[in-house]
Design a protein around this motif. Structure first.
Motif, PDB file in Angstrom:
ATOM      1  N   GLY A   1       0.778  -1.225   0.000  1.00 43.34           N
ATOM      2  CA  GLY A   1       0.000   0.000   0.000  1.00 43.34           C
ATOM      3  C   GLY A   1       0.811   1.276   0.000  1.00 43.34           C
ATOM      4  O   GLY A   1       0.247   2.374  -0.110  1.00 43.34           O
ATOM      5  N   THR A   2       2.136   1.153   0.138  1.00 42.30           N
ATOM      6  CA  THR A   2       2.986   2.345   0.164  1.00 42.30           C
ATOM      7  C   THR A   2       3.820   2.485  -1.108  1.00 42.30           C
ATOM      8  O   THR A   2       4.880   3.102  -1.095  1.00 42.30           O
ATOM      9  CB  THR A   2       3.919   2.311   1.395  1.00 42.30           C
ATOM     10  OG1 THR A   2       4.701   1.105   1.375  1.00 42.30           O
ATOM     11  CG2 THR A   2       3.122   2.372   2.691  1.00 42.30           C
ATOM     12  N   CYS A   3       3.342   1.902  -2.191  1.00 40.27           N
ATOM     13  CA  CYS A   3       4.045   2.080  -3.474  1.00 40.27           C
ATOM     14  C   CYS A   3       4.044   3.556  -3.869  1.00 40.27           C
ATOM     15  O   CYS A   3       3.207   4.336  -3.406  1.00 40.27           O
ATOM     16  CB  CYS A   3       3.368   1.253  -4.565  1.00 40.27           C
ATOM     17  SG  CYS A   3       3.676  -0.521  -4.426  1.00 40.27           S
ATOM     18  N   GLU A   4       4.951   3.919  -4.758  1.00 36.51           N
ATOM     19  CA  GLU A   4       5.113   5.332  -5.115  1.00 36.51           C
ATOM     20  C   GLU A   4       3.870   5.943  -5.734  1.00 36.51           C
ATOM     21  O   GLU A   4       3.608   7.140  -5.597  1.00 36.51           O
ATOM     22  CB  GLU A   4       6.315   5.511  -6.042  1.00 36.51           C
ATOM     23  CG  GLU A   4       6.179   4.876  -7.422  1.00 36.51           C
ATOM     24  CD  GLU A   4       6.639   3.427  -7.457  1.00 36.51           C
ATOM     25  OE1 GLU A   4       6.903   2.928  -8.555  1.00 36.51           O
ATOM     26  OE2 GLU A   4       6.735   2.789  -6.369  1.00 36.51           O
ATOM     27  N   PHE A   5       3.043   5.123  -6.426  1.00 33.13           N
ATOM     28  CA  PHE A   5       1.834   5.670  -7.032  1.00 33.13           C
ATOM     29  C   PHE A   5       0.703   5.847  -6.012  1.00 33.13           C
ATOM     30  O   PHE A   5      -0.252   6.554  -6.274  1.00 33.13           O
ATOM     31  CB  PHE A   5       1.360   4.791  -8.199  1.00 33.13           C
ATOM     32  CG  PHE A   5       1.250   3.320  -7.870  1.00 33.13           C
ATOM     33  CD1 PHE A   5       0.120   2.811  -7.253  1.00 33.13           C
ATOM     34  CD2 PHE A   5       2.289   2.457  -8.192  1.00 33.13           C
ATOM     35  CE1 PHE A   5       0.028   1.464  -6.958  1.00 33.13           C
ATOM     36  CE2 PHE A   5       2.209   1.107  -7.896  1.00 33.13           C
ATOM     37  CZ  PHE A   5       1.073   0.601  -7.274  1.00 33.13           C
ATOM     38  N   ASP A   6       0.834   5.183  -4.836  1.00 33.15           N
ATOM     39  CA  ASP A   6      -0.139   5.366  -3.759  1.00 33.15           C
ATOM     40  C   ASP A   6       0.240   6.536  -2.862  1.00 33.15           C
ATOM     41  O   ASP A   6      -0.613   7.345  -2.477  1.00 33.15           O
ATOM     42  CB  ASP A   6      -0.243   4.096  -2.907  1.00 33.15           C
ATOM     43  CG  ASP A   6      -0.974   2.967  -3.614  1.00 33.15           C
ATOM     44  OD1 ASP A   6      -2.067   3.233  -4.146  1.00 33.15           O
ATOM     45  OD2 ASP A   6      -0.450   1.849  -3.637  1.00 33.15           O
ATOM     46  N   LEU A   7       1.529   6.599  -2.503  1.00 28.62           N
ATOM     47  CA  LEU A   7       2.012   7.631  -1.582  1.00 28.62           C
ATOM     48  C   LEU A   7       3.273   8.281  -2.152  1.00 28.62           C
ATOM     49  O   LEU A   7       4.388   8.006  -1.692  1.00 28.62           O
ATOM     50  CB  LEU A   7       2.311   7.022  -0.206  1.00 28.62           C
ATOM     51  CG  LEU A   7       1.119   6.527   0.615  1.00 28.62           C
ATOM     52  CD1 LEU A   7       1.593   5.803   1.864  1.00 28.62           C
ATOM     53  CD2 LEU A   7       0.201   7.698   1.004  1.00 28.62           C
ATOM     54  N   PRO A   8       3.132   9.132  -3.144  1.00 29.58           N
ATOM     55  CA  PRO A   8       4.319   9.751  -3.743  1.00 29.58           C
ATOM     56  C   PRO A   8       5.128  10.584  -2.755  1.00 29.58           C
ATOM     57  O   PRO A   8       6.354  10.632  -2.848  1.00 29.58           O
ATOM     58  CB  PRO A   8       3.742  10.617  -4.874  1.00 29.58           C
ATOM     59  CG  PRO A   8       2.299  10.788  -4.548  1.00 29.58           C
ATOM     60  CD  PRO A   8       1.891   9.546  -3.820  1.00 29.58           C
ATOM     61  N   ALA A   9       4.455  11.240  -1.813  1.00 26.82           N
ATOM     62  CA  ALA A   9       5.180  12.058  -0.833  1.00 26.82           C
ATOM     63  C   ALA A   9       6.046  11.177   0.075  1.00 26.82           C
ATOM     64  O   ALA A   9       7.168  11.541   0.429  1.00 26.82           O
ATOM     65  CB  ALA A   9       4.198  12.882   0.001  1.00 26.82           C
ATOM     66  N   TYR A  10       5.524  10.008   0.453  1.00 27.98           N
ATOM     67  CA  TYR A  10       6.288   9.074   1.271  1.00 27.98           C
ATOM     68  C   TYR A  10       7.447   8.490   0.469  1.00 27.98           C
ATOM     69  O   TYR A  10       8.552   8.322   0.993  1.00 27.98           O
ATOM     70  CB  TYR A  10       5.367   7.957   1.770  1.00 27.98           C
ATOM     71  CG  TYR A  10       6.045   6.922   2.638  1.00 27.98           C
ATOM     72  CD1 TYR A  10       6.680   7.286   3.827  1.00 27.98           C
ATOM     73  CD2 TYR A  10       6.061   5.582   2.273  1.00 27.98           C
ATOM     74  CE1 TYR A  10       7.297   6.338   4.636  1.00 27.98           C
ATOM     75  CE2 TYR A  10       6.672   4.617   3.070  1.00 27.98           C
ATOM     76  CZ  TYR A  10       7.292   5.010   4.240  1.00 27.98           C
ATOM     77  OH  TYR A  10       7.916   4.074   5.035  1.00 27.98           O
ATOM     78  N   PHE A  11       7.214   8.209  -0.794  1.00 28.17           N
ATOM     79  CA  PHE A  11       8.271   7.711  -1.677  1.00 28.17           C
ATOM     80  C   PHE A  11       9.385   8.756  -1.797  1.00 28.17           C
ATOM     81  O   PHE A  11      10.572   8.411  -1.780  1.00 28.17           O
ATOM     82  CB  PHE A  11       7.675   7.401  -3.052  1.00 28.17           C
ATOM     83  CG  PHE A  11       8.620   6.703  -3.986  1.00 28.17           C
ATOM     84  CD1 PHE A  11       9.022   5.402  -3.762  1.00 28.17           C
ATOM     85  CD2 PHE A  11       9.106   7.358  -5.117  1.00 28.17           C
ATOM     86  CE1 PHE A  11       9.892   4.755  -4.625  1.00 28.17           C
ATOM     87  CE2 PHE A  11       9.979   6.716  -5.987  1.00 28.17           C
ATOM     88  CZ  PHE A  11      10.366   5.407  -5.740  1.00 28.17           C
ATOM     89  N   HIS A  12       8.996  10.014  -1.875  1.00 29.96           N
ATOM     90  CA  HIS A  12       9.973  11.106  -1.929  1.00 29.96           C
ATOM     91  C   HIS A  12      10.775  11.169  -0.631  1.00 29.96           C
ATOM     92  O   HIS A  12      12.009  11.346  -0.662  1.00 29.96           O
ATOM     93  CB  HIS A  12       9.245  12.432  -2.170  1.00 29.96           C
ATOM     94  CG  HIS A  12      10.129  13.636  -2.093  1.00 29.96           C
ATOM     95  ND1 HIS A  12      10.999  13.989  -3.104  1.00 29.96           N
ATOM     96  CD2 HIS A  12      10.291  14.575  -1.107  1.00 29.96           C
ATOM     97  CE1 HIS A  12      11.655  15.084  -2.759  1.00 29.96           C
ATOM     98  NE2 HIS A  12      11.241  15.454  -1.551  1.00 29.96           N
ATOM     99  N   TRP A  13      10.089  11.005   0.504  1.00 26.43           N
ATOM    100  CA  TRP A  13      10.777  11.030   1.811  1.00 26.43           C
ATOM    101  C   TRP A  13      11.832   9.928   1.893  1.00 26.43           C
ATOM    102  O   TRP A  13      12.916  10.134   2.442  1.00 26.43           O
ATOM    103  CB  TRP A  13       9.746  10.860   2.930  1.00 26.43           C
ATOM    104  CG  TRP A  13      10.353  10.804   4.301  1.00 26.43           C
ATOM    105  CD1 TRP A  13      10.742  11.849   5.083  1.00 26.43           C
ATOM    106  CD2 TRP A  13      10.672   9.615   5.058  1.00 26.43           C
ATOM    107  NE1 TRP A  13      11.270  11.400   6.265  1.00 26.43           N
ATOM    108  CE2 TRP A  13      11.233  10.036   6.281  1.00 26.43           C
ATOM    109  CE3 TRP A  13      10.522   8.249   4.823  1.00 26.43           C
ATOM    110  CZ2 TRP A  13      11.645   9.147   7.257  1.00 26.43           C
ATOM    111  CZ3 TRP A  13      10.942   7.347   5.796  1.00 26.43           C
ATOM    112  CH2 TRP A  13      11.500   7.800   7.002  1.00 26.43           C
ATOM    113  N   GLN A  14      11.542   8.772   1.337  1.00 28.83           N
ATOM    114  CA  GLN A  14      12.478   7.649   1.383  1.00 28.83           C
ATOM    115  C   GLN A  14      13.748   7.921   0.573  1.00 28.83           C
ATOM    116  O   GLN A  14      14.741   7.213   0.745  1.00 28.83           O
ATOM    117  CB  GLN A  14      11.800   6.375   0.876  1.00 28.83           C
ATOM    118  CG  GLN A  14      10.732   5.844   1.826  1.00 28.83           C
ATOM    119  CD  GLN A  14      10.045   4.610   1.281  1.00 28.83           C
ATOM    120  OE1 GLN A  14       9.379   4.666   0.246  1.00 28.83           O
ATOM    121  NE2 GLN A  14      10.212   3.487   1.959  1.00 28.83           N
TER     122      GLN A  14
END
Length: 252
Positions: free
Chosen positions: A128-141
């Motif tokens: 559920g935390t793939c980049e297309f679901d949570l782009p802001a979280y993907f950016h944080w990583q």
């Protein structure tokens, strides 16, 4: 030797779960990989979930006060090193003050963090935390390890008073026990517990070379240990039939 611990009540069970989670969080925070920091994020949410038990803060404060009064009673005992005793009392008082100063449940302030809440709502969903679901979280990583670690430490800061109190309470509890060597005859061991004494934690150490797994059960009257041997073909462990010794500690 492998150490197994068995709690006799729900309160100690919760303490052990929190200790396990805080230890995992500490290990993950020390690493640099984004995947490790993702699981540090997951662990923070797990801690908040376990700490959400309504009476946890009250239980922690009561247990700290109980230990403090127990230690104070030794101040007149000439056989006790008074400087060590006062150091322990100071630790208890410090932990009590830190937990008592917090408002609400541990980590409650993180519920007001909208960005963290958005991640939390997706993190329990498989992938559920793939980049297309949570782009802001993907950016944080993709931030530097130091930047991610700084953020995680800041988010977890409201949990540290509870972590310190839990670690202290479990140390004090474990210190009350005395180890005894016992024998499981035919893979079975039982011991009746003395009346009038309430035990909270059982600790069992067994030689890893024996290849045996203890299945522990118990209540205020009796403790039972059944030794199992893991199956090599991914089936459930089977009962061991041989005699085997191990070390047993009961803590009150």
């Amino acid at each position: 030797m492998i150490l197994y611990e068995y709690p006799f009540n729900e309160r100690v069970r919760t303490y052990l779960r929190l200790e396990h989670l805080f230890a995992r969080l500490g290990q993950l925070l020390g690493r640099d990989d984004a995947l490790d920091h993702h699981f540090a994020f997951v662990t923070i949410f797990e801690i908040i979930e376990v700490a959400a038990r309504a009476e946890l803060k009250s239980d922690v404060l009561k247990d700290l006060e109980k230990h403090k009064q127990h230690m104070i009673a030794f101040r007149s005992n000439a056989s006790i090193a008074q400087d060590v005793l006062e150091g322990v009392i100071t630790q208890i008082e410090s932990a009590f003050a830190a937990v008592n100063a917090q408002t609400g449940k541990a980590g409650a302030s993180l519920n007001d963090n909208e960005w963290m809440t958005s991640v939390r709502s997706r993190i329990a969903i498989p992938a559920g935390t793939c980049e297309f679901d949570l782009p802001a979280y993907f950016h944080w990583q993709h931030h530097s390890p130091a930047r991610r670690r700084e953020d995680l430490m800041r988010w977890a800061s409201s949990l540290w008073p509870l972590a310190q109190a839990i670690n202290l309470l479990l140390k004090l509890l474990r210190d009350t026990g005395s180890a005894q060597k016992v024998m499981a005859v035919g893979g079975q061991f039982q011991q009746h517990l003395p009346q009038g004494r309430s035990f909270q934690l059982l600790r069992l150490r067994i030689d890893e070379q024996l290849g045996l797994v203890p299945e522990i059960s118990g209540n205020r009257l009796i403790v039972s240990v059944r030794l199992l041997r893991p199956s090599p073909d991914d089936k459930l462990p089977v009962a061991a039939a041989e005699d085997a010794g191990f070390e047993l500690t009961l803590c009150s």
